[in-house]
Motif scaffolding. Structure first.
Motif, PDB file in Angstrom:
ATOM      1  N   ASP A  49      -2.449   7.119   6.740  1.00 36.21           N
ATOM      2  CA  ASP A  49      -1.583   6.462   5.767  1.00 36.21           C
ATOM      3  C   ASP A  49      -0.157   6.365   6.281  1.00 36.21           C
ATOM      4  OD1 ASP A  49      -3.604   6.087   3.918  1.00 36.21           O
ATOM      5  OD2 ASP A  49      -3.310   8.055   3.012  1.00 36.21           O
TER       6      ASP A  49
ATOM      7  N   GLU B 125      -6.620  -1.178   1.659  1.00 32.82           N
ATOM      8  CA  GLU B 125      -5.218  -0.980   1.284  1.00 32.82           C
ATOM      9  C   GLU B 125      -4.815  -1.977   0.205  1.00 32.82           C
ATOM     10  OE1 GLU B 125      -2.656  -1.096   4.663  1.00 32.82           O
ATOM     11  OE2 GLU B 125      -3.482   0.737   5.560  1.00 32.82           O
TER      12      GLU B 125
ATOM     13  N   THR C 215      -3.140  -0.347  -8.354  1.00 34.36           N
ATOM     14  CA  THR C 215      -1.986   0.450  -8.774  1.00 34.36           C
ATOM     15  C   THR C 215      -1.003  -0.405  -9.550  1.00 34.36           C
ATOM     16  OG1 THR C 215      -2.240   1.891  -6.849  1.00 34.36           O
ATOM     17  CG2 THR C 215      -0.114   1.940  -7.981  1.00 34.36           C
TER      18      THR C 215
ATOM     19  N   THR D 192      -1.300  13.202 -10.643  1.00 34.12           N
ATOM     20  CA  THR D 192      -1.762  12.366  -9.538  1.00 34.12           C
ATOM     21  C   THR D 192      -3.277  12.210  -9.566  1.00 34.12           C
ATOM     22  OG1 THR D 192       0.106  12.854  -8.079  1.00 34.12           O
ATOM     23  CG2 THR D 192      -1.976  12.287  -7.011  1.00 34.12           C
TER      24      THR D 192
ATOM     25  N   THR E 265      -6.983   9.557   5.346  1.00 35.63           N
ATOM     26  CA  THR E 265      -6.359   8.516   4.538  1.00 35.63           C
ATOM     27  C   THR E 265      -6.836   8.628   3.094  1.00 35.63           C
ATOM     28  OG1 THR E 265      -6.225   6.123   4.109  1.00 35.63           O
ATOM     29  CG2 THR E 265      -8.134   6.877   5.355  1.00 35.63           C
ATOM     30  N   PHE E 266      -5.932   8.387   2.204  1.00 36.89           N
ATOM     31  CA  PHE E 266      -6.225   8.362   0.771  1.00 36.89           C
ATOM     32  C   PHE E 266      -7.461   7.521   0.471  1.00 36.89           C
ATOM     33  CE2 PHE E 266      -5.880   5.896  -3.128  1.00 36.89           C
ATOM     34  CZ  PHE E 266      -5.604   6.848  -4.092  1.00 36.89           C
TER      35      PHE E 266
ATOM     36  N   TYR F 146       1.588   9.454  -5.713  1.00 37.16           N
ATOM     37  CA  TYR F 146       1.989  10.825  -5.367  1.00 37.16           C
ATOM     38  C   TYR F 146       3.251  11.264  -6.095  1.00 37.16           C
ATOM     39  CZ  TYR F 146      -1.423  10.707  -1.554  1.00 37.16           C
ATOM     40  OH  TYR F 146      -2.582  10.634  -0.824  1.00 37.16           O
TER      41      TYR F 146
ATOM     42  N   LEU G 107       1.013   4.316  -2.784  1.00 39.96           N
ATOM     43  CA  LEU G 107       0.855   5.748  -2.519  1.00 39.96           C
ATOM     44  C   LEU G 107       2.069   6.525  -3.015  1.00 39.96           C
ATOM     45  CD1 LEU G 107      -0.764   5.954   1.035  1.00 39.96           C
ATOM     46  CD2 LEU G 107      -1.862   6.031  -1.208  1.00 39.96           C
TER      47      LEU G 107
ATOM     48  N   TYR H 156       0.835  -1.200   0.000  1.00 37.50           N
ATOM     49  CA  TYR H 156       0.000   0.000   0.000  1.00 37.50           C
ATOM     50  C   TYR H 156       0.873   1.254   0.000  1.00 37.50           C
ATOM     51  CZ  TYR H 156      -3.346   3.512   1.691  1.00 37.50           C
ATOM     52  OH  TYR H 156      -4.111   4.641   1.845  1.00 37.50           O
ATOM     53  N   LYS H 157       1.923   1.260   0.810  1.00 39.82           N
ATOM     54  CA  LYS H 157       2.819   2.424   0.838  1.00 39.82           C
ATOM     55  C   LYS H 157       3.502   2.621  -0.506  1.00 39.82           C
ATOM     56  CE  LYS H 157       6.637   4.605   3.300  1.00 39.82           C
ATOM     57  NZ  LYS H 157       7.277   5.074   2.059  1.00 39.82           N
TER      58      LYS H 157
END
Length: 450
Positions: free
Chosen positions: A449, A107, A114, A129, A93-94, A17, A13, A9-10
């Protein structure tokens, strides 16, 4: 998967971003070259056009578009539909940006989508983005068989990434001055951008508007053959009771009977948003969407939209609100004494570059007894020292305390049990204040997040 490593998940993101993120930039050109919908169309095409696999309601406007979108999604869910909701920005959180049947995206889903998008994104140069997020949301709603999706515009309308859909109905909430450096310095210019979501033949619902803005909407609808329903011509509504717990109002369509509704969202302006939702429901019914009357009642009664005149605590009152332009600040200033009994109002204020600080302070300072200026944790956050100059120019003094959590703690220290602490200036300020409040009272913090 890349080289046998599954995206976390990180990682997702960081990837998302890593593109140009206009939510964190203070200066850019708002042009069709920079905001090219062709990029979004191409990326959606590589995914076999997921936005063609669900029906949508498209919502633009300056204020109230998030609340109105949340009301519509809640009503449609109560009617038994599988409903997607796409909004921005998020508070904590996104994942809040993409909801299905009231639940934020997981997540794991963000990471998997993605990863699937990465090789396709590589084929479309210069994506932003917000464009990537919008396409990701469309794919999520399509693959999860959403019946109806409520899409909130990010900025403007005409050039917004969401403007690739041909919706069942386009909704335009109240238009006022905001993002003027991008959308224009007149209501005519701003309304022209918002009216960019109007499609040929697609019904339009407009909230009550200033005459200048409504003239634009009417002209665009006429030119595009889009049937227009203006909310305050189609419905009448009146407040019945308002307390810190919520409000009750009555409403009726022209020539119809009065019905009573309960709304947990505070502020008289939310009645206008609810009337816009009611009008949209009528238009959807005319298009064959079955929405029973009890679904409307239950949907409004159960809508959840935090950070908008939200009561966090009592004794003293602690209220957070995402007002970020002069019009919304005026509504906030009027709502506080109408809803809450208090002795002094302690204002905690922070702003983002690009928002109309003078207009907001002109509305808020007259109702504030003490002022604490702070800085939001966003690259666009305005330095409290800069805000202090604006405050002093109006003959007032203020403390400068950053970050937002420290400013809230300072306000609570100087507040008596009979006072009210109001934290406002942007949703980013509200987000920081909500986290600080939960820490202050020892309650679980909302999901954030990594």
């Amino acid at each position: 998967m890349c080289g046998g490593i599954v995206l976390t998940y990180k990682d997702a993101l960081d990837y998302i971003y890593g593109f140009t993120d206009y939510e964190k930039q203070t200066a850019f050109q708002y042009t069709s070259e920079r905001f090219d919908l062709g990029r979004v169309v191409r990326l959606l095409g590589l995914l076999d056009n997921p936005h063609h696999r669900f029906r949508s309601i498209h919502v633009a406007g300056t204020k109230g578009k998030g609340s109105t979108s949340a009301m519509l999604a809640s009503i449609l869910r109560a009617a038994g539909y599988r409903v997607g909701l796409y909004t921005s920005p998020h508070l904590h959180t996104f994942r809040e940006r993409i909801r299905l049947d009231g639940e934020i995206i997981s997540e794991g889903s963000v990471a998997a989508l993605t990863e699937r998008l990465q090789p396709l994104v590589a084929q479309v140069p210069d994506l932003t983005t917000f464009e990537v997020i919008t396409v990701l949301a469309c794919e999520y709603f399509a693959e999860n068989a959403a019946d109806l999706v409520v899409l909130e515009v990010g900025l403007g309308g005409r050039l917004d990434a969401t403007n690739v859909v041909t919706p069942l109905v386009a909704v335009i909430t109240p238009i006022s001055f905001d993002h003027v450096q991008y959308l224009g310095h007149t209501l005519t210019a701003i309304a022209t951008e918002k009216a960019g979501i109007i499609k040929p033949g697609v019904p339009v619902v407009s909230a009550p508007q200033p005459a200048e803005a409504l003239t634009v909407i009417e002209a665009v609808c006429l030119a595009r053959g889009a049937p227009l329903t203006v909310v305050d011509r189609a419905w009448t509504w009146r407040s019945e009771e308002a307390t810190p717990e919520g409000q009750t109002f009555s409403a009726r369509p022209t020539g119809g009977t009065w019905n009573t509704y309960r709304l947990p969202l505070l502020g008289n302006h939310q009645l206008g948003n609810a009337a816009t939702a009611l009008t949209t429901v009528d238009v959807l019914r005319g298009l064959g969407i079955d929405i029973p009357s009890d679904a409307v009642v239950n949907g409004l009664a159960n809508v959840h939209w935090p950070g908008r005149l939200e009561v966090m605590g009592r004794h003293p009152w602690v209220v957070v609100d995402g007002a970020h332009n002069g019009d919304s600040a005026q509504k906030l200033a009027a709502a506080l004494p109408a809803l809450f009994p208090y002795r002094r109002m302690i204002l905690v204020y922070g702003a983002l570059a690009g928002h109309s600080v003078p207009d907001m302070l002109a509305a808020l300072l007259p109702v504030a007894d003490e002022v604490i200026l702070t800085r939001v944790g966003n690259p666009r956050g305005v330095d409290p020292a800069t805000l202090l100059v604006e405050v002093q120019a109006r003959g007032r003094q203020a403390e400068c305390v950053a970050p937002v959590g420290a400013a809230l703690e300072r306000a609570l220290r100087i507040a008596s049990a009979e006072d009210l602490v109001c934290v406002t200036g942007s949703l980013y300020v509200v987000a920081d204040a909500r986290v600080a409040w939960y820490r202050h009272v020892g309650e679980p913090e909302p999901p954030t997040d990594p």
